[in-house]
Design an enzyme around this catalytic site. Sequence first.
Site, PDB file in Angstrom:
ATOM      1  N   ASN A  77       0.883  -1.166  -0.014  1.00 48.64           N
ATOM      2  CA  ASN A  77      -0.015   0.043  -0.267  1.00 48.64           C
ATOM      3  C   ASN A  77       0.832   1.317  -0.020  1.00 48.64           C
ATOM      4  OD1 ASN A  77      -1.997   1.965   0.574  1.00 48.64           O
ATOM      5  ND2 ASN A  77      -2.548   1.127   2.408  1.00 48.64           N
TER       6      ASN A  77
ATOM      7  N   ARG B 205      -2.599  -2.036  -3.667  1.00 47.29           N
ATOM      8  CA  ARG B 205      -3.743  -1.180  -3.339  1.00 47.29           C
ATOM      9  C   ARG B 205      -3.479   0.025  -4.279  1.00 47.29           C
ATOM     10  NH1 ARG B 205      -5.054   3.228   0.945  1.00 47.29           N
ATOM     11  NH2 ARG B 205      -7.410   3.602   0.347  1.00 47.29           N
TER      12      ARG B 205
ATOM     13  N   HIS C 179     -12.603   3.642  -0.484  1.00 46.78           N
ATOM     14  CA  HIS C 179     -12.676   2.560   0.578  1.00 46.78           C
ATOM     15  C   HIS C 179     -13.434   1.374   0.211  1.00 46.78           C
ATOM     16  CE1 HIS C 179     -12.492   6.114   3.701  1.00 46.78           C
ATOM     17  NE2 HIS C 179     -11.566   5.847   3.263  1.00 46.78           N
TER      18      HIS C 179
ATOM     19  N   HIS D 144     -17.543   3.145   7.152  1.00 52.38           N
ATOM     20  CA  HIS D 144     -16.000   3.106   7.327  1.00 52.38           C
ATOM     21  C   HIS D 144     -15.498   4.401   7.847  1.00 52.38           C
ATOM     22  CE1 HIS D 144     -11.697   1.911   6.412  1.00 52.38           C
ATOM     23  NE2 HIS D 144     -11.456   2.922   6.455  1.00 52.38           N
TER      24      HIS D 144
ATOM     25  N   ASN E 239      -9.205   7.919   9.391  1.00 49.75           N
ATOM     26  CA  ASN E 239      -8.874   9.179   9.189  1.00 49.75           C
ATOM     27  C   ASN E 239      -9.750   9.823   7.965  1.00 49.75           C
ATOM     28  OD1 ASN E 239      -6.799  10.023  10.823  1.00 49.75           O
ATOM     29  ND2 ASN E 239      -5.567   8.417  10.030  1.00 49.75           N
TER      30      ASN E 239
ATOM     31  N   ARG F 139     -10.294  16.600   6.662  1.00 48.14           N
ATOM     32  CA  ARG F 139     -11.225  16.670   5.406  1.00 48.14           C
ATOM     33  C   ARG F 139     -12.726  17.545   5.873  1.00 48.14           C
ATOM     34  NH1 ARG F 139     -10.417  11.286   2.217  1.00 48.14           N
ATOM     35  NH2 ARG F 139      -8.527  10.765   3.556  1.00 48.14           N
TER      36      ARG F 139
ATOM     37  N   MET G 239      -9.662  11.385  16.422  1.00 48.58           N
ATOM     38  CA  MET G 239     -11.058  11.156  17.093  1.00 48.58           C
ATOM     39  C   MET G 239     -10.715  11.043  18.731  1.00 48.58           C
ATOM     40  SD  MET G 239     -14.057  11.257  17.486  1.00 48.58           S
ATOM     41  CE  MET G 239     -14.851  11.477  16.076  1.00 48.58           C
TER      42      MET G 239
ATOM     43  N   GLU H 242      -8.134  -4.555   5.280  1.00 46.97           N
ATOM     44  CA  GLU H 242      -7.905  -4.437   3.784  1.00 46.97           C
ATOM     45  C   GLU H 242      -6.763  -5.186   3.137  1.00 46.97           C
ATOM     46  OE1 GLU H 242      -8.190  -0.400   5.010  1.00 46.97           O
ATOM     47  OE2 GLU H 242      -8.891   0.204   2.858  1.00 46.97           O
TER      48      GLU H 242
HETATM   49  P1  ADP Z   1      -6.562   5.242   8.728  1.00 51.06           P
HETATM   50  O1  ADP Z   1      -7.927   5.854   7.986  1.00 51.06           O
HETATM   51  O2  ADP Z   1      -5.518   6.111   8.387  1.00 51.06           O
HETATM   52  O3  ADP Z   1      -6.182   3.876   8.300  1.00 51.06           O
HETATM   53  P2  ADP Z   1      -7.637   4.420  11.150  1.00 51.06           P
HETATM   54  O4  ADP Z   1      -8.600   3.551  10.465  1.00 51.06           O
HETATM   55  O5  ADP Z   1      -6.573   3.794  12.091  1.00 51.06           O
HETATM   56  O6  ADP Z   1      -6.719   5.348  10.176  1.00 51.06           O
HETATM   57  O7  ADP Z   1      -8.441   5.521  12.105  1.00 51.06           O
HETATM   58  C1  ADP Z   1      -7.796   6.530  12.612  1.00 51.06           C
HETATM   59  C2  ADP Z   1      -8.866   7.079  13.446  1.00 51.06           C
HETATM   60  O8  ADP Z   1      -9.355   6.155  14.504  1.00 51.06           O
HETATM   61  C3  ADP Z   1      -8.131   8.259  14.342  1.00 51.06           C
HETATM   62  O9  ADP Z   1      -9.231   9.353  14.388  1.00 51.06           O
HETATM   63  C4  ADP Z   1      -8.120   7.862  15.881  1.00 51.06           C
HETATM   64  O10 ADP Z   1      -8.308   8.817  16.812  1.00 51.06           O
HETATM   65  C5  ADP Z   1      -9.218   6.947  15.935  1.00 51.06           C
HETATM   66  N1  ADP Z   1      -9.399   6.014  16.902  1.00 51.06           N
HETATM   67  C6  ADP Z   1      -8.376   4.686  17.233  1.00 51.06           C
HETATM   68  N2  ADP Z   1      -8.545   4.187  18.308  1.00 51.06           N
HETATM   69  C7  ADP Z   1      -9.598   4.991  18.924  1.00 51.06           C
HETATM   70  C8  ADP Z   1     -10.348   4.867  20.275  1.00 51.06           C
HETATM   71  N3  ADP Z   1     -10.070   4.183  21.183  1.00 51.06           N
HETATM   72  N4  ADP Z   1     -11.115   5.983  20.525  1.00 51.06           N
HETATM   73  C9  ADP Z   1     -11.590   6.798  19.493  1.00 51.06           C
HETATM   74  N5  ADP Z   1     -11.290   6.954  18.458  1.00 51.06           N
HETATM   75  C10 ADP Z   1      -9.914   6.083  18.137  1.00 51.06           C
END
Ligand code: ADP
Length: 396
Positions: free
Chosen positions: A7, A85, A174, A202, A205, A235, A278, A379
């Site tokens: 990726n 990917r 996605h 999904h 980020n 975004r 988040m 993924e």
């Molecule tokens: P990407 O889209 O880059 O693959 P992820 O799927 O890992 O990213 O998602 C990242 C998001 O998930 C961030 O906003 C992060 O804060 C949130 N996140 C991860 N763990 C938690 C948690 N325990 N509580 C709330 N949000 C979380």
Amino acid sequence: MWTLVLNSGSSSLKFALIDPASGETHLSGLAERLGAEAASLRLDSGGKRQTHALHGGSYAEAMRLVLNELDTLGLRSEVWAIGHRVVHGGSRFSSPASITPEVLDAIRECVPLAPLHNPASIAGIEAAMNAFPGLPQVAVFDTSFHQTLPEVAYRYAVPEEWFRQHGVRRYGFHGISHAFVAGEAARMLDRPLADLNLITAHLGNGCSVCAVSAGRSVDTSMGLTPLEGLVMGTRSGNVDPGLHDYLARVSGLTLTQITAALNRESGFLALSGLTNDMRELEEAAARGHVGARLAADIFVYRLAQGIASMAVALGRVDGLVFTGGIGENSATVRAATLARLPFLGLKLDESANSAAVRGQGGPISAPDSLPALVVNTNEEWMIARETAEILTKVAG
Ligand code: ADP
């Protein structure tokens, strides 16, 4: 036999060596800040982690170290294929494609649609072709799952010439994750995917929702670019299309500056004035941070609207699926979202919701509710499976 899944991001390369049948991962890692002096490579294998400095190294340098590691583990000859990917396959790719010079050209033709992402994929494919000459390589697209969208869902109400000549339509992203979690949800519900109308959210980020009918995407919230739809980490999601002209006139910002700000300085980051993350947002909101509370509230409000709009695409809804870092981990977001959707028949089971943490998905809805589930996305495994599937087909 193992599939190497790659990726490639604009300055990163994520990789995993996966058994397509079981999803078992043997070696994985991440090369970051490629091209910069601080470039580094992390390798995880057998519970051990190694980190190497790459000193301005490129994709090729990162690939060389991955190859070395495969040799050390005695696994190079066990790698039978490489799955990449690729973010944007335009209207050309409705399924994964075995990479040929012609396919590589078609991925290049999609660069104007994804100017940051597709060049990175091409660099990753070229580095892998040099490192593993003769090994089959497959492109798995983030857009292809959504090529089944009906015209009412994929057309914008804009001049037809924009659509015909410039490909201005909704593509969706996605797709690898939406497809994977829909399949997993069917397994959890113990019903054939072909009988189910699911809404998948999904939430990482980047965030998008998808309407999946009988395993096919029939609508999704992202469009021509991954900027459309929900509010995300940095975004904006949907804004008035008149914003660009207005802002350019009153602020003097250029279109490029406005687009960059909508992609990188908006979303949770802009609303909270604090963070794009988040987890940090929730911690700050719990401490009483007003901007963080507002960001979380707007995120959930727009997410619930997005989910409700997917119900329109489906007509009948059989289940709601949460995935991605936020979907898998934030019980707060899930609870607040369900609370806004009682008219879909959604009722939360609070203890199941609190218990569903990453690595352990499952149902979070009450017995008399429309099923709502947490499903952990994978993924990389989906790419490995799709790679194996297309190569088996090609082989006859
Ligand atoms: P990407 O889209 O880059 O693959 P992820 O799927 O890992 O990213 O998602 C990242 C998001 O998930 C961030 O906003 C992060 O804060 C949130 N996140 C991860 N763990 C938690 C948690 N325990 N509580 C709330 N949000 C979380």
